[in-house]
Structures are given as structure tokens and as C-alpha cells.
Scaffold this motif. Sequence first.
Motif, short mmCIF file in Angstrom:
data_model
loop_
_atom_site.label_atom_id
_atom_site.label_comp_id
_atom_site.label_asym_id
_atom_site.label_seq_id
_atom_site.Cartn_x
_atom_site.Cartn_y
_atom_site.Cartn_z
N SER A 284 50.04 42.49 -0.24
CA SER A 284 49.07 43.56 -0.51
C SER A 284 48.07 43.80 0.61
CB SER A 284 48.31 43.24 -1.80
OG SER A 284 47.47 42.11 -1.61
N SER B 69 44.70 48.06 2.53
CA SER B 69 44.78 47.47 1.19
C SER B 69 43.83 48.19 0.24
CB SER B 69 44.43 45.97 1.24
OG SER B 69 43.09 45.79 1.62
N ASP B 70 44.29 48.40 -0.97
CA ASP B 70 43.50 49.15 -1.94
C ASP B 70 43.64 48.49 -3.31
OD1 ASP B 70 41.88 51.13 -3.00
OD2 ASP B 70 43.57 52.44 -3.46
N THR B 71 43.22 47.24 -3.37
CA THR B 71 43.33 46.48 -4.60
C THR B 71 42.25 46.94 -5.58
OG1 THR B 71 44.21 44.55 -3.44
CG2 THR B 71 43.27 44.19 -5.63
N THR C 146 45.37 42.07 0.85
CA THR C 146 44.07 41.67 0.31
C THR C 146 43.67 40.29 0.83
OG1 THR C 146 44.50 42.89 -1.73
CG2 THR C 146 42.79 41.19 -1.81
N PHE D 223 46.91 40.33 -9.82
CA PHE D 223 46.55 41.69 -9.47
C PHE D 223 46.84 42.70 -10.58
CE2 PHE D 223 47.15 39.74 -5.22
CZ PHE D 223 45.84 39.91 -4.78
N VAL E 247 45.21 36.39 4.59
CA VAL E 247 45.50 37.74 4.10
C VAL E 247 46.80 37.75 3.31
CG1 VAL E 247 45.83 40.15 4.77
CG2 VAL E 247 44.35 38.66 6.15
N ASP E 248 46.74 38.24 2.09
CA ASP E 248 47.93 38.30 1.25
C ASP E 248 49.02 39.10 1.95
OD1 ASP E 248 49.08 37.88 -1.57
OD2 ASP E 248 49.31 40.04 -1.29
N ASP F 264 34.75 46.44 -6.91
CA ASP F 264 34.82 44.99 -7.00
C ASP F 264 33.46 44.32 -6.90
OD1 ASP F 264 37.52 45.46 -7.06
OD2 ASP F 264 37.84 44.94 -4.96
N THR G 276 33.51 39.43 -2.44
CA THR G 276 34.91 39.06 -2.38
C THR G 276 35.29 38.75 -0.94
OG1 THR G 276 35.71 41.30 -1.98
CG2 THR G 276 35.43 40.62 -4.29
N ILE H 113 44.95 44.99 6.32
CA ILE H 113 43.73 44.76 5.55
C ILE H 113 43.05 46.09 5.25
CG2 ILE H 113 41.43 43.74 5.58
CD1 ILE H 113 42.54 41.52 7.36
N LYS I 294 37.57 40.12 0.70
CA LYS I 294 37.83 41.39 1.38
C LYS I 294 36.55 41.98 1.96
CE LYS I 294 39.92 45.97 1.00
NZ LYS I 294 38.93 46.54 1.94
#
Length: 392
Positions: A228, A53-55, A230, A255, A224-225, A162, A172, A50, A174
Motif C-alpha cells: 500500500s 498511498s491513500d489509506t 503506508t 486496513f 513502508v508497506d 487519521d 501516525t 509513500i 505516515k
Amino acid sequence: MAETRKASRFIVPVAVAGVAAATIGLVPALAASGDPDLPDITAQQLIEKIAASDTQTLSGTFKISTDLGLPAFGNLMSGLGGGEGGGSSADPSAKLTELVSGTHTLRVAADGPERQKLTLLDGSDEYSLIHNGDDVWAYDSKSNEVFHEKAPEGAGTPEEKDVPKGKDVPTTPKELADEVLKAAGDTTSITVDGTAKVAGRDAYQLVIKPKQAGSTVASVKIAVDAASGTPLKFTLASVEGGKPVVDAGFTKVDFGKPAASEFTFKAPAGAKVTEGGAEKAAGEEKLPEEFEKGLGDLEKSFGDFGEGMNVIGEGWTTIAKLDTGAPAPKTEEAPKEFQGLLDSLGDKVTGKFGSGTVFKTKLVNALLTDDGKVYVGAVTKDALVDAANAGK
């Protein structure tokens, strides 16, 4: 105006309940299905996933379902600050509070730290909040009103991506996950509890539970994806059981990079446009004198929260204590439109500390003692009473 001034004394206990909603902010909700077969992962590895992650880009749809256990406020508060200096119905600081109860559907799009868009769908009406570079726009289709302000300095930092800028709330899963993980420590149990399918994507289930007795939080579950890292879904359950306080997750997510046109905005023909700075100035000029005096009396009575607050305990059972130095207002002295609400929110309690009222939600509770002390935390009524007894 005397009634307005009198009413101002009772804003604080009502606002205490609203604090729980404000801390939750904007979160989506979705029922997941299926249990994908994924490689084993430890809680520590999933937390690191997590964090890494850098979405930067995404678009999708999510739902928000929030149940704080509060009665419907209706238009109770609108008359206190409305009237002559009512402001714009498109102002995000007021509009987004609608998300603190019920179920709502939203669309979201993000393209790095400089461009985000959030659209609240309410039947045939839409409310959009757009951050594009130096500008924040909001549009309420129901009233055909537009609100505009400049994004604050530093709004483009990666830590704030975001989020439609100018509004300091998590928007979000996240960000919600980050807030919970910040508080994780010796008082917290963190485990991986299987897998799930969320918005068509494979996900791990991270479960966070308080080790301490007395917290109103039963558990926090974050989907949690798997690819990714996310967070796709966020569920906060109360020790009271029933519906989750927050049930949040994407129903659809992509994404890929959204089209640039997603973040462009032009005020529709005939729309009323309000500038944020101008609205503030107008509100200050038009605020009724007696209401302003009432708010001044309230501020004087309750003092400076930052300077007068003490912190009791740690972790999930942390309690903030404030000595206002003034007797708490009595329910029977409140204006009639407040009395029923205060009674529905409050439970009379007694102890070594004396007597008082606990104003309750499923997440944050507050004890107002009759001698003017306030104890607030995401803890049970008994925990607040114990703290007041110990502080006697």
C-alpha cells in the motif's frame, strides 16, 4: 504568589526541552523480524509510493517508545497552572503529553477524514480520544472525566485524515514520514536499505540521513508497506547513540473498514463532562491575578517570537535566533524546585559571544546567552556555540 511569579521566569528554558517532545507528537514503536524477498525498488520510487498511498481505513495496535534524554518532570509544572482553574484531566492538550517519554501501548482506528479513534492503554486504565464528524470526545477512565469540543472548521480535509481533530500533532508513521520528506533536499541522503517484516506485513526500509555535520539527527528509518505504500514503522536515531529518540511502529494492523460503533461515544454514568469552550472561559476567570501578571512579565521580556526570530543556515542544521532584549534568568535565582532540573538540563558554555547555558535534549538543543539571546535547533551544542560566536 510572589514565588509563582518568580517561577514564571524559568518556564521558558524548561519549555524549550518540551519543544522537542511536542514536535515528535504521538508515534508508535515495534521491533520487526524477518527479511522478506521483495522486488528491487529505488529510493525515488519508494518516496513516490509513500506519496501515492491513500489509506483511508485502518485499525490496529502500536507502541510508542520515546527517549529525549530528559529527566523525569514529575508534577513539577502542575502546580504552576493548576489549583483553582485546573481544568479537565481528560483534556487532550494535557493528557497526550504523557507520550513524550517512556513506552506506551495504543489502539487506533480510522474511517476516512471524519472518524478517528486513539486509545492510550495504561495498565487497567484507558484514555480515549475520538473524532466523529463535528465532535471530538476524550474520556479518562481513571478520573471518570469526559472532555468535549467541536471539531474545528475544515477538520475533514483529506490532508488531515487519521488525526483526532483539534490537536496539531502528527499521530501516525505516515504523518511523521511526510514531515521528514518535506525537508529532504540537497542536504539529505535517502536510500533503500533492505526489507523488513512489520506487524506481519512485508515492508521496504527507507533510510534518511543528514549530509551536514552538526545535526543531532543520525538517521530516520521508515518501514513502508510494500503493498500500500503506508509507513508502518518510524525510527529516529540521535548522534548521541543509545536508544532511539523515537522508535515507532504497528504491532498489529488491518486496513479494513472499522465498525461504525468504534466511533460512537456516550458519557458513562456519573462522569464529569467538561466543554472545551467552557473550560477555557473558566480558566481565564480563575487564573490567579499574580500568576497572570507573572506570565505578562514573561511575555514582555521575551517579546514576539514570530517577529523577532532570525533563521541561520538551512536543512538539518537550521538554527532559530531570537534576541529577547532581556538578560537571561540565573539558575541560582530560580525557586528551589527548579534549580536541580535546570542544572540537569543545562551546560554552561563560553565563547566569543560571552557566556550562557545550553539546555539539551537528544534532539533539540537551545543556547540561552547571559545577555538574552536564544539559539534553538536540532543541532549539537558546538553548532549552537559556533552560531552565537558568528553572530557576535
